[in-house]
Design a protein around this motif. Structure first.
Motif, PDB file in Angstrom:
ATOM      1  N   ALA A 322       0.877  -1.731   0.327  1.00  0.00           N
ATOM      2  CA  ALA A 322      -0.325  -0.217  -0.373  1.00  0.00           C
ATOM      3  C   ALA A 322       0.921   1.463   0.089  1.00  0.00           C
ATOM      4  CB  ALA A 322      -1.144  -0.176   0.827  1.00  0.00           C
ATOM      5  N   ILE A 323       1.965   1.281   0.722  1.00  0.00           N
ATOM      6  CA  ILE A 323       2.525   2.506   0.642  1.00  0.00           C
ATOM      7  C   ILE A 323       3.902   2.880  -0.183  1.00  0.00           C
ATOM      8  CG2 ILE A 323       4.761   3.518   2.187  1.00  0.00           C
ATOM      9  CD1 ILE A 323       3.771   2.158   4.698  1.00  0.00           C
ATOM     10  N   GLN A 324       3.954   1.869  -0.952  1.00  0.00           N
ATOM     11  CA  GLN A 324       4.598   1.852  -2.467  1.00  0.00           C
ATOM     12  C   GLN A 324       3.635   2.329  -3.466  1.00  0.00           C
ATOM     13  OE1 GLN A 324       7.696   1.342  -3.656  1.00  0.00           O
ATOM     14  NE2 GLN A 324       8.671   0.338  -2.072  1.00  0.00           N
ATOM     15  N   THR A 325       2.400   1.897  -3.114  1.00  0.00           N
ATOM     16  CA  THR A 325       1.728   2.769  -4.533  1.00  0.00           C
ATOM     17  C   THR A 325       1.172   3.997  -3.819  1.00  0.00           C
ATOM     18  OG1 THR A 325       0.175   0.251  -4.664  1.00  0.00           O
ATOM     19  CG2 THR A 325      -0.846   2.173  -5.069  1.00  0.00           C
ATOM     20  N   TRP A 326       1.064   3.920  -3.000  1.00  0.00           N
ATOM     21  CA  TRP A 326       1.289   5.715  -2.341  1.00  0.00           C
ATOM     22  C   TRP A 326       1.903   6.062  -3.276  1.00  0.00           C
ATOM     23  CZ3 TRP A 326      -1.098   6.461   3.509  1.00  0.00           C
ATOM     24  CH2 TRP A 326      -1.224   7.548   3.447  1.00  0.00           C
ATOM     25  N   ILE A 327       3.439   6.123  -2.760  1.00  0.00           N
ATOM     26  CA  ILE A 327       4.663   6.712  -2.872  1.00  0.00           C
ATOM     27  C   ILE A 327       4.651   7.379  -4.287  1.00  0.00           C
ATOM     28  CG2 ILE A 327       6.742   7.040  -3.206  1.00  0.00           C
ATOM     29  CD1 ILE A 327       7.027   5.460  -0.252  1.00  0.00           C
ATOM     30  N   THR A 328       4.377   5.582  -5.396  1.00  0.00           N
ATOM     31  CA  THR A 328       4.920   5.478  -6.597  1.00  0.00           C
ATOM     32  C   THR A 328       3.616   6.405  -7.728  1.00  0.00           C
ATOM     33  OG1 THR A 328       3.648   3.915  -6.894  1.00  0.00           O
ATOM     34  CG2 THR A 328       6.129   3.951  -6.492  1.00  0.00           C
ATOM     35  N   SER A 329       2.345   6.735  -7.214  1.00  0.00           N
ATOM     36  CA  SER A 329       0.860   7.229  -7.151  1.00  0.00           C
ATOM     37  C   SER A 329       1.448   9.091  -7.916  1.00  0.00           C
ATOM     38  CB  SER A 329      -0.102   6.954  -6.784  1.00  0.00           C
ATOM     39  OG  SER A 329      -0.602   5.668  -6.910  1.00  0.00           O
ATOM     40  N   ALA A 330       2.523   9.260  -6.439  1.00  0.00           N
ATOM     41  CA  ALA A 330       2.785  10.553  -6.109  1.00  0.00           C
ATOM     42  C   ALA A 330       4.336  11.405  -6.607  1.00  0.00           C
ATOM     43  CB  ALA A 330       2.513  11.138  -5.033  1.00  0.00           C
ATOM     44  N   THR A 331       4.326  10.175  -7.743  1.00  0.00           N
ATOM     45  CA  THR A 331       5.899  10.549  -8.509  1.00  0.00           C
ATOM     46  C   THR A 331       5.871  10.391 -10.221  1.00  0.00           C
ATOM     47  OG1 THR A 331       6.223   8.658  -7.667  1.00  0.00           O
ATOM     48  CG2 THR A 331       7.339   9.836  -6.693  1.00  0.00           C
ATOM     49  N   ASP A 332       6.534  11.504 -10.507  1.00  0.00           N
ATOM     50  CA  ASP A 332       6.187  11.223 -12.470  1.00  0.00           C
ATOM     51  C   ASP A 332       7.263   9.577 -12.944  1.00  0.00           C
ATOM     52  OD1 ASP A 332       7.557  11.780 -15.319  1.00  0.00           O
ATOM     53  OD2 ASP A 332       6.019  13.052 -14.745  1.00  0.00           O
ATOM     54  N   GLU A 333       6.452   9.435 -13.683  1.00  0.00           N
ATOM     55  CA  GLU A 333       7.194   7.935 -14.242  1.00  0.00           C
ATOM     56  C   GLU A 333       8.244   7.922 -14.846  1.00  0.00           C
ATOM     57  OE1 GLU A 333       5.441   7.824 -19.121  1.00  0.00           O
ATOM     58  OE2 GLU A 333       4.657   6.899 -17.171  1.00  0.00           O
ATOM     59  N   THR A 334       9.136   9.353 -15.312  1.00  0.00           N
ATOM     60  CA  THR A 334      10.314   8.995 -15.835  1.00  0.00           C
ATOM     61  C   THR A 334      11.794   9.375 -14.241  1.00  0.00           C
ATOM     62  OG1 THR A 334       9.921  11.843 -15.275  1.00  0.00           O
ATOM     63  CG2 THR A 334       9.190  10.924 -17.770  1.00  0.00           C
ATOM     64  N   GLU A 335      10.816   8.964 -13.381  1.00  0.00           N
ATOM     65  CA  GLU A 335      11.653   9.347 -12.252  1.00  0.00           C
ATOM     66  C   GLU A 335      12.138   7.885 -10.820  1.00  0.00           C
ATOM     67  OE1 GLU A 335      10.557  13.222  -9.804  1.00  0.00           O
ATOM     68  OE2 GLU A 335       9.091  12.823  -9.911  1.00  0.00           O
TER      69      GLU A 335
END
Length: 396
Positions: A322-335
């Motif tokens: 859940a936390i991984q999803t939370w963080i990756t959803s708030a960041t750009d795919e290029t980074e």
């Protein structure tokens, strides 16, 4: 929407299974090997802590740079290098007659410990945000599957010779590196504009930059506290169970395997529905509290409570997805590589500082005697992480 490029995901999951199989093989026999090398249980605990800490120190220093290298040149080169050095590390443990060479090899492996960084960045590359809880659940299941067979095999091999599991693990790491070199596809082309300057690739700056992102500051703090609790459990759980219940390596391996199997089933089948039902924030909070109770139970409860504590541990593992999803959803795919490198740096910060402290606390607790004290302390840290998550009001 279905997962994009499912063959790439399948290849990656096989890589994770083999990687964790090698790690699972050696976990039950570390105390026996360190006891054999040092000749003293207290010295064995101290050296085990220092060796684990050396890995964390070098990983902390190198993780953000590795994440940026993965963004600049692709995921595969970093992954292959990490697996190769991991094999060297296992060989050093199998062959060394003193703790010193083990420490040096473990520190070198930590400097290129890119497996977690690359795996999570790879998953973020090939899955849309709505499917990431399920994808991270598959990866969590793959980690657990490797740990199902690994501890059982390690316990049996360790009964023959405590060095034998490390030789087998070295062979698996080498095979995994070859698999990555010849089979695993690249998830995205490298971006040569990604900066490798130390001003942005140093661990302090990378973690601080992540913490300054809107909505991610408290998550970063919660992640650090969670990693501290996880690491304390990881480096002392086997020692605690042997001290509290007198288990041998085969019994330790069997319990670890059963726990991993339960975690694999939960991660593979429940991660997606769990997050959809509760939402990312609530799922993370519930899992954090489950982890705290599980740690306290392992430290205080009798052997009849082992199975319920394993169940709570499986719920806790769902929170990591859940936390991984939370963080990756708030960041750009290029980074994704850079962000995952910073997250690995957070974990490495815990790995650098916690092992020596946790094993020292365990060694001290033997004289009290309260051998489960270190896991109770870990439970308190996990509870602090849960409280921080409770104060995080929104996903953004």
């Amino acid at each position: 929407m279905s997962l994009r490029r499912p063959p790439a995901l399948a290849f990656l999951l096989v890589t994770v299974v083999i990687d964790m199989l090698g790690l699972g093989i050696v976990v039950p026999v570390v105390p026996s090997l360190m006891n054999a090398v040092t000749g003293d249980p207290v010295a064995a605990a101290h050296w085990s802590g220092w060796i684990d800490a050396s890995f964390g120190v070098t990983q902390f220093l190198a993780a953000p740079l590795l994440g940026r290298l993965a963004d600049r040149y692709g995921r595969r080169p970093v992954l292959i290098g990490a697996l190769t050095l991991l094999g060297v590390d296992y060989l050093a443990h199998a062959l060394a007659g003193t703790p010193g060479p083990m420490l040096v090899a473990h520190a070198a492996a930590g400097a290129l410990a890119g497996t977690t960084t690359v795996v999570n960045a790879y998953i973020a590359d090939i899955t849309p945000p709505s499917q990431r809880p399920r994808a991270f659940g598959y990866v969590g299941a793959a980690f657990s599957v490797g740990f199902v067979a690994g501890p059982v095999l390690g316990g049996l091999l360790g009964a023959v010779d405590p060095r034998l599991p490390f030789l087998v693990a070295a062979g698996l790491a080498g095979a995994n590196a070859l698999y990555g070199a010849f089979v695993l596809p690249e998830s995205r082309p490298g971006d040569r504009t990604t900066s490798l300057a130390w001003t942005v690739a140093n661990p302090v700056g990378a973690i601080a930059a992540l913490a300054r992102r809107p909505g991610l500051g408290r998550l970063t703090a919660a992640r650090l506290l969670s990693d501290v609790a996880r690491m304390a459990n990881q480096v002392t759980w086997t020692f605690v169970m042997i001290a509290r219940f007198g288990w041998d390596t085969a019994r330790v391996g069997a319990v670890l395997a059963a726990s991993a199997l339960l975690g694999a089933i939960c991660s593979a089948t429940l991660s997606g529905p769990y997050v959809r039902r509760l939402g990312v924030r609530r799922a993370a909070i519930v899992s954090a509290w489950a982890g705290a109770v599980s740690l306290a139970g392992f430290g205080l409860a009798g052997p009849s409570w082992i199975v319920p504590m394993m169940g709570l541990g499986a719920v806790a593992a769902l929170g990591a997805n859940a936390i991984q999803t939370w963080i990756t959803s708030a960041t750009d795919e290029t980074e994704h590589g850079s962000v995952q490198g910073a997250l690995t740096g957070i974990a490495a910060l815990a790995e650098a500082g916690v092992p020596a402290v946790a094993t020292a606390l365990f060694a001290w607790s033997l004289a009290v005697p309260l051998p489960g004290l270190v896991l109770v302390a870990a439970a308190l840290v996990a509870a602090a992480s849960a409280l921080v998550l409770c104060s995080t009001l929104r996903v953004s």
